[in-house]
Design an enzyme around this catalytic site. Structure first.
Site, PDB file in Angstrom:
ATOM      1  N   SER A  21       0.837  -0.852  -0.068  1.00 47.12           N
ATOM      2  CA  SER A  21      -0.023   0.377   0.177  1.00 47.12           C
ATOM      3  C   SER A  21       0.858   1.142  -0.047  1.00 47.12           C
ATOM      4  O   SER A  21      -0.013   2.469   0.232  1.00 47.12           O
ATOM      5  CB  SER A  21      -0.814   0.291   1.506  1.00 47.12           C
ATOM      6  OG  SER A  21      -2.004  -0.899   1.501  1.00 47.12           O
TER       7      SER A  21
ATOM      8  N   THR B 261      -1.946   3.001   4.221  1.00 46.79           N
ATOM      9  CA  THR B 261      -1.228   4.408   3.882  1.00 46.79           C
ATOM     10  C   THR B 261      -0.053   4.173   5.052  1.00 46.79           C
ATOM     11  O   THR B 261      -0.710   4.528   6.780  1.00 46.79           O
ATOM     12  CB  THR B 261      -1.908   5.069   3.892  1.00 46.79           C
ATOM     13  OG1 THR B 261      -2.720   4.720   2.580  1.00 46.79           O
ATOM     14  CG2 THR B 261      -1.367   6.239   3.283  1.00 46.79           C
TER      15      THR B 261
ATOM     16  N   THR C 182       1.531   7.202   0.360  1.00 51.64           N
ATOM     17  CA  THR C 182       0.729   5.991  -0.282  1.00 51.64           C
ATOM     18  C   THR C 182       1.240   5.266  -1.618  1.00 51.64           C
ATOM     19  O   THR C 182       0.963   6.451  -2.589  1.00 51.64           O
ATOM     20  CB  THR C 182      -0.082   5.845   0.050  1.00 51.64           C
ATOM     21  OG1 THR C 182      -1.325   4.931   0.268  1.00 51.64           O
ATOM     22  CG2 THR C 182      -1.265   7.303  -0.366  1.00 51.64           C
TER      23      THR C 182
ATOM     24  N   ARG D 137      -6.655   9.070 -10.272  1.00 48.43           N
ATOM     25  CA  ARG D 137      -7.181   9.066  -9.135  1.00 48.43           C
ATOM     26  C   ARG D 137      -6.273   9.633  -8.007  1.00 48.43           C
ATOM     27  O   ARG D 137      -5.363   8.906  -7.852  1.00 48.43           O
ATOM     28  CB  ARG D 137      -8.302   7.992  -8.445  1.00 48.43           C
ATOM     29  CG  ARG D 137      -9.091   7.854  -6.992  1.00 48.43           C
ATOM     30  CD  ARG D 137      -8.109   7.664  -5.785  1.00 48.43           C
ATOM     31  NE  ARG D 137      -9.165   7.700  -4.018  1.00 48.43           N
ATOM     32  CZ  ARG D 137      -8.326   6.699  -3.450  1.00 48.43           C
ATOM     33  NH1 ARG D 137      -6.696   7.179  -3.040  1.00 48.43           N
ATOM     34  NH2 ARG D 137      -8.376   7.157  -2.207  1.00 48.43           N
ATOM     35  N   VAL D 138      -6.740  10.508  -6.654  1.00 49.61           N
ATOM     36  CA  VAL D 138      -6.460  10.905  -6.296  1.00 49.61           C
ATOM     37  C   VAL D 138      -6.832  10.925  -4.942  1.00 49.61           C
ATOM     38  O   VAL D 138      -7.998  11.011  -5.005  1.00 49.61           O
ATOM     39  CB  VAL D 138      -5.643  12.865  -6.474  1.00 49.61           C
ATOM     40  CG1 VAL D 138      -4.354  13.175  -5.174  1.00 49.61           C
ATOM     41  CG2 VAL D 138      -4.846  12.271  -7.544  1.00 49.61           C
ATOM     42  N   GLY D 139      -6.276  10.404  -3.823  1.00 44.61           N
ATOM     43  CA  GLY D 139      -6.636  10.295  -2.127  1.00 44.61           C
ATOM     44  C   GLY D 139      -6.330  11.685  -1.414  1.00 44.61           C
ATOM     45  O   GLY D 139      -6.019  12.047  -2.002  1.00 44.61           O
ATOM     46  N   ASP D 140      -6.230  10.754  -0.193  1.00 39.84           N
ATOM     47  CA  ASP D 140      -6.472  11.886   1.218  1.00 39.84           C
ATOM     48  C   ASP D 140      -5.228  12.451   1.367  1.00 39.84           C
ATOM     49  O   ASP D 140      -4.800  13.699   1.709  1.00 39.84           O
ATOM     50  CB  ASP D 140      -6.879  11.810   1.810  1.00 39.84           C
ATOM     51  CG  ASP D 140      -5.955   9.943   3.038  1.00 39.84           C
ATOM     52  OD1 ASP D 140      -6.392   9.201   1.635  1.00 39.84           O
ATOM     53  OD2 ASP D 140      -6.448  10.448   3.809  1.00 39.84           O
TER      54      ASP D 140
ATOM     55  N   THR E 186      -5.742   7.872   7.833  1.00 41.61           N
ATOM     56  CA  THR E 186      -5.645   6.653   6.812  1.00 41.61           C
ATOM     57  C   THR E 186      -6.930   5.906   6.290  1.00 41.61           C
ATOM     58  O   THR E 186      -7.809   6.276   7.114  1.00 41.61           O
ATOM     59  CB  THR E 186      -4.024   5.427   6.922  1.00 41.61           C
ATOM     60  OG1 THR E 186      -4.775   4.348   6.956  1.00 41.61           O
ATOM     61  CG2 THR E 186      -5.255   5.286   8.956  1.00 41.61           C
ATOM     62  N   GLY E 187      -7.182   5.521   5.585  1.00 43.16           N
ATOM     63  CA  GLY E 187      -8.539   4.800   4.938  1.00 43.16           C
ATOM     64  C   GLY E 187      -9.061   5.351   3.733  1.00 43.16           C
ATOM     65  O   GLY E 187      -8.009   5.729   2.479  1.00 43.16           O
ATOM     66  N   LEU E 188     -10.003   4.662   3.037  1.00 44.14           N
ATOM     67  CA  LEU E 188     -10.899   5.679   2.431  1.00 44.14           C
ATOM     68  C   LEU E 188     -10.628   7.119   1.891  1.00 44.14           C
ATOM     69  O   LEU E 188     -11.344   8.206   2.856  1.00 44.14           O
ATOM     70  CB  LEU E 188     -12.300   5.355   1.798  1.00 44.14           C
ATOM     71  CG  LEU E 188     -12.717   5.548   0.642  1.00 44.14           C
ATOM     72  CD1 LEU E 188     -12.857   4.848  -0.219  1.00 44.14           C
ATOM     73  CD2 LEU E 188     -14.293   5.155   1.139  1.00 44.14           C
ATOM     74  N   GLY E 189      -9.638   7.150   1.423  1.00 48.65           N
ATOM     75  CA  GLY E 189      -9.462   8.626   1.162  1.00 48.65           C
ATOM     76  C   GLY E 189     -10.696   9.601   0.415  1.00 48.65           C
ATOM     77  O   GLY E 189     -10.603  10.775   1.023  1.00 48.65           O
TER      78      GLY E 189
HETATM   79  C1  SD4 Z   1      -6.075   6.529   0.014  1.00 49.24           C
HETATM   80  N1  SD4 Z   1      -5.968   7.288   2.681  1.00 49.24           N
HETATM   81  O1  SD4 Z   1      -5.010   6.861  -1.084  1.00 49.24           O
HETATM   82  C2  SD4 Z   1      -5.621   6.290   1.392  1.00 49.24           C
HETATM   83  C3  SD4 Z   1      -5.961   5.033   1.687  1.00 49.24           C
HETATM   84  C4  SD4 Z   1      -4.876   4.269   2.383  1.00 49.24           C
HETATM   85  O2  SD4 Z   1      -3.598   2.818   2.458  1.00 49.24           O
HETATM   86  O3  SD4 Z   1      -5.124   4.860   3.847  1.00 49.24           O
HETATM   87  N2  SD4 Z   1      -4.205   2.891   1.620  1.00 49.24           N
HETATM   88  O4  SD4 Z   1      -7.026   6.574   0.094  1.00 49.24           O
END
Ligand code: SD4
Length: 327
Positions: free
Chosen positions: A86, A189, A207, A217-220, A240-243
């Protein structure tokens, strides 16, 4: 059973995993600290891979006294870790089979830098630091970030999947579900926040993002205020988690602002999770976790679902701690 699933099972059984040594027994079940206890210096990181990352950060902090060097070099350990799917170039690819990386770094004085959707750069955290220190900008994306890396002399890696990522991607392709897999097993992450002896804070976050995301796609994690926020006057937070769920509530900024208004790091993380749940539908499938520290060295953590843990390191020892969660 995957390593991650095994790990979660084991860590749930043992509520708090203490590293042998210095302070076994002195750790509160949830916060990792006795009530009201604070530590300076203190290094905190998301997930179990935070343990070796913290070790490195601690070593750098002891040697150089520089908290920014510490949080950069700490997460570089994870970026280098071939077992981690990840973080870094060995991570799981997007749905086109391409690994794209996101990273950010921030100092307590407000300086920050980030890169997103960047390819072929082994240490996006160092590139984010370059953006912070050597450009008038905060964020560089995609090919522009890669070109900046070339210009700055960063090695450009061959674009190929790690054997483990390749295997997982081939398996995913059999069904090629459009929806990215969102469960507690692919949220690894690393977000690191650190406080030095003099009260200076810094944070880093890096991450490969959600596995099998849409290309582009770009996350948080690279978004200042979402995946990371640091303010020497108050404290620091990372996520961490679903961005997407974290971006919608400006999660890390929200936590720092709640602490500014007087909430403890724990209370602020819990409020952020409540807010995240209220703004995101289908929360059964969404995992997100927050980690925060205030300028006095108190910390807190909270997640939507069980399974989130974090690593902490201070003078008296180090531990991997299970976070409390809403459900
Ligand atoms: C994201 N926060 O790109 C990250 C995902 C994550 O391990 O935590 N991945 O959304």
């Amino acid at each position: 059973m995957s390593d991650r699933r095994k790990f979660l099972k084991n860590s749930l059984l043992s509520s708090t995993l203490l590293v042998p040594g210095a302070f076994r027994g002195a750790v509160d079940k949830w916060s990792g600290l006795k009530n009201g206890e604070s530590h300076k210096p203190l290094i905190l990181s998301t997930w179990n891979h935070g343990m070796p990352a913290n070790d490195k950060a601690w070593e750098v902090l002891e040697k150089s006294g520089n908290i920014v060097d510490a949080v950069e070099q700490g997460v570089m350990v994870t970026e280098n870790d071939l077992k981690n799917l990840s973080v870094g170039l060995q991570g799981l690819p997007d749905r086109e089979g391409i690994v794209t990386l996101d990273a950010s770094i921030m100092k307590g004085d407000g300086s920050c830098g980030s890169v997103c959707f960047v390819r072929q750069v082994k240490h996006p955290i160092s590139l984010a630091r370059k953006v912070m220190e050597d450009t008038p900008h905060v964020m560089l994306a995609g090919e522009g970030a890669r070109q900046f890396a070339i210009q700055e002399g960063f090695p450009i890696e061959k674009e190929e999947l790690s054997p483990a990522a390749e295997k997982a991607y081939e398996k995913w392709k059999l069904k090629s579900e459009y929806k990215p897999v969102i469960n507690i097993e692919n949220h690894d992450t690393i977000g690191m926040i650190g406080l030095d002896q003099n009260g200076n804070l810094a944070g880093s976050c890096t991450t490969s993002g959600l596995a099998y995301k849409m290309h582009g796609r770009v996350g948080d994690s690279p978004i200042i205020g979402a995946g990371l926020y640091v303010d020497n006057e108050v404290g620091a937070a990372t996520a961490t988690g679903l961005g997407e769920s974290i971006i919608k509530i400006c999660g890390s900024f929200l936590i720092v602002e709640l602490m500014r208004q007087g909430r403890s790091p724990q209370e602020a993380c819990e409020e952020a999770v409540r807010r995240l749940i209220s703004k995101n539908k289908g929360i059964e499938g969404i995992q997100a976790g927050f980690l925060a520290v205030n300028k006095d060295g108190e910390h807190g953590a909270y997640a939507v679902h069980p399974g989130f843990n974090y690593a902490m390191h201070h003078k008296e020892g180090k531990a991997l701690v299970d976070s409390k969660s809403k459900f």
